[in-house]
Design a protein around this motif. Structure first.
Motif: not given
Lengths: 323, 122
Positions: B31, B36, B117, B121
């Motif tokens: 990432a 994140d 996730a 989001c």
């Protein structure tokens, strides 16, 4: 480091390990063997051989009236044995060109001397030139290992003491308050306060999970102070046995629409900030996920107050689980 | 997987002290956005990133990341390396791109240490 040493290049400095650092930090007197068994120069080699065999020595300093006059080693005795002559004085076979080191020299000096010469042991002298000990490569390995272990135990000890803090102090309500000032735009130190908070919580006995969640929340809050405020702000962490309260406050500019700011992906950060990996509009969302309770109070004239609370009421999570 | 294996697999270079080679790594995440990372990385992961500043190390420290792998040949500055040494987080750099570095390590057995996730989001 004094001027007589060559400057360490950046390239070289990168590869310096903790052990190498210790070789500079530790002094010879900290690792040497004291109470050295010395021999007088006028005893026979035969007698020296007996002592070496009995005491399992491989070498000994030779001394007259407290002054170092030579060094006799097992190799010298072998030489004497080869020539079949053990009925002579130690002084006949001892090494007289003795290389010595000083007690307050860093250990690395002894290491250099070992690699420069072929000696297996070096007598250690004090400022007056009196023999105070002897150092071998084995002493250095032992000393470094002990020092490395000490480094490790120091952290354990800090943790042990801190985790007993709340048990040792009796009051109706004990708490520990940590305060940090965060400067606007100080990206270099960004996260420093949060790292310290996380470490403090671990030392105080918080579980790794709790410390991590608090760390993430307070780190996002810290970065917000750095990125979004007029003049930076403060972090205040109050640690109680059953509760951790973290607060971030600043004096502006305040958040216009708190509800909108809480939406994932909403951000007012500049491209520059985004290039640093922040400003994705996830900060407040992350905080909310990490802590048990979060309150955000903000106004255009008074700035922003962010409260983050973590409850440690779970039996496994309290900071001191006595009883 | 040992750090040495990781370094070999991605043809990388270790930038920090070598005693950290002992660490064992079982999973990773790639990432560039630190939020994140903070939101979804599992503890004890390796982080592959194209971001290269002291904040990456701070993030690693906060999120219990075992090692940071800089992709696309990024080299952190001295300050970043200093912090990493101090906090004992090994730094590795590789000239491979993010996709390739992740692919190689995943194929070699590193698991995904990225939490699914949350729906908020999307």
């Amino acid at each position: 480091m004094t001027d007589e040493h060559p400057r360490v290049s950046d390239e070289f400095a990168k590869s310096i390990t903790r052990t190498e650092e210790l070789a500079y930090e530790l002094r010879i007197h900290e690792v040497m063997s004291e109470n050295v068994h010395c021999l007088p120069p006028d005893i026979k080699l035969e007698e020296a051989l007996d002592i070496f065999q009995k005491e399992r020595f491989s070498g000994a300093p030779v001394i007259t009236n407290g002054d170092l006059v030579g060094l006799i080693s097992i190799e010298d005795l072998i030489r004497a044995l080869r020539s079949g002559n053990l009925d002579v004085n130690v002084s006949e076979y001892m090494t007289t060109k003795v290389v010595t080191v000083h007690e307050y020299d860093p250990v690395v000096e002894a290491l250099k001397t070992f690699s420069r010469t072929n000696f297996g042991r070096l007598p250690v002298l004090d400022k007056q030139g009196k023999l105070v000990g002897i150092i071998t490569k084995g002493d250095i390995s032992n000393g470094l290992l002990t020092a490395l272990q000490r480094d490790y135990h120091a952290e354990e000890l800090i943790r042990y003491r801190a985790s007993h803090l709340f048990e040792d102090i009796v009051s109706h309500r004990t708490s520990l308050i940590l305060r940090y000032e965060i400067r606007k735009g100080d990206f270099i130190h960004g996260g420093n306060a949060s790292s310290n908070i996380k470490r403090a919580l671990l030392r105080l006995g918080a579980t790794p999970q709790i410390a991590r969640r608090c760390g993430i929340a307070v780190y996002e809050a810290e970065m917000n102070l750095i990125i979004h405020t007029n003049h930076g702000g403060s972090l205040r962490v109050e640690v109680e046995p059953h509760k951790i309260t973290m607060e971030a406050y600043d004096d502006g500019p305040g958040i216009e629409d708190v509800e909108q700011a809480m939406k994932p992906g909403y951000s007012t950060a500049t491209n520059e900030i985004r290039e640093m990996g922040f400003g994705a509009g996830m900060g407040l969302v992350n905080i909310k996920r990490c802590v048990d309770e979060m309150r955000l109070i903000s106004s255009r004239d008074r700035g922003t107050n962010l409260y983050m609370i973590m409850y440690l009421d779970d039996k496994d999570n309290t900071l001191n689980t006595v009883n | 997987m040992k750090l040495t294996e990781i370094v070999d697999l991605i043809n990388g270079e270790l930038l920090t002290q070598e005693e950290d080679y002992k660490k064992d790594i079982t999973g990773a995440m790639g990432a560039d956005l630190m939020s994140d990372v903070l939101a979804s990385i599992k503890p004890e992961a390796a982080l592959l990133t194209g971001l290269c500043n002291p904040q990456v190390v701070r993030t690693a420290l906060i999120a219990d990341i075992r090692t940071i792998i800089f992709v696309r040949g990024k080299n952190p500055d001295r300050e970043t390396i200093r912090i990493a040494n101090e906090e004992q987080i090994p730094l590795i750099t590789t000239s491979l791109g993010m996709f390739e570095a992740c692919g190689i390590l995943h194929k070699a057995g590193l698991l995904s240490y990225e939490l699914p996730a949350n729906d908020d989001c999307a």
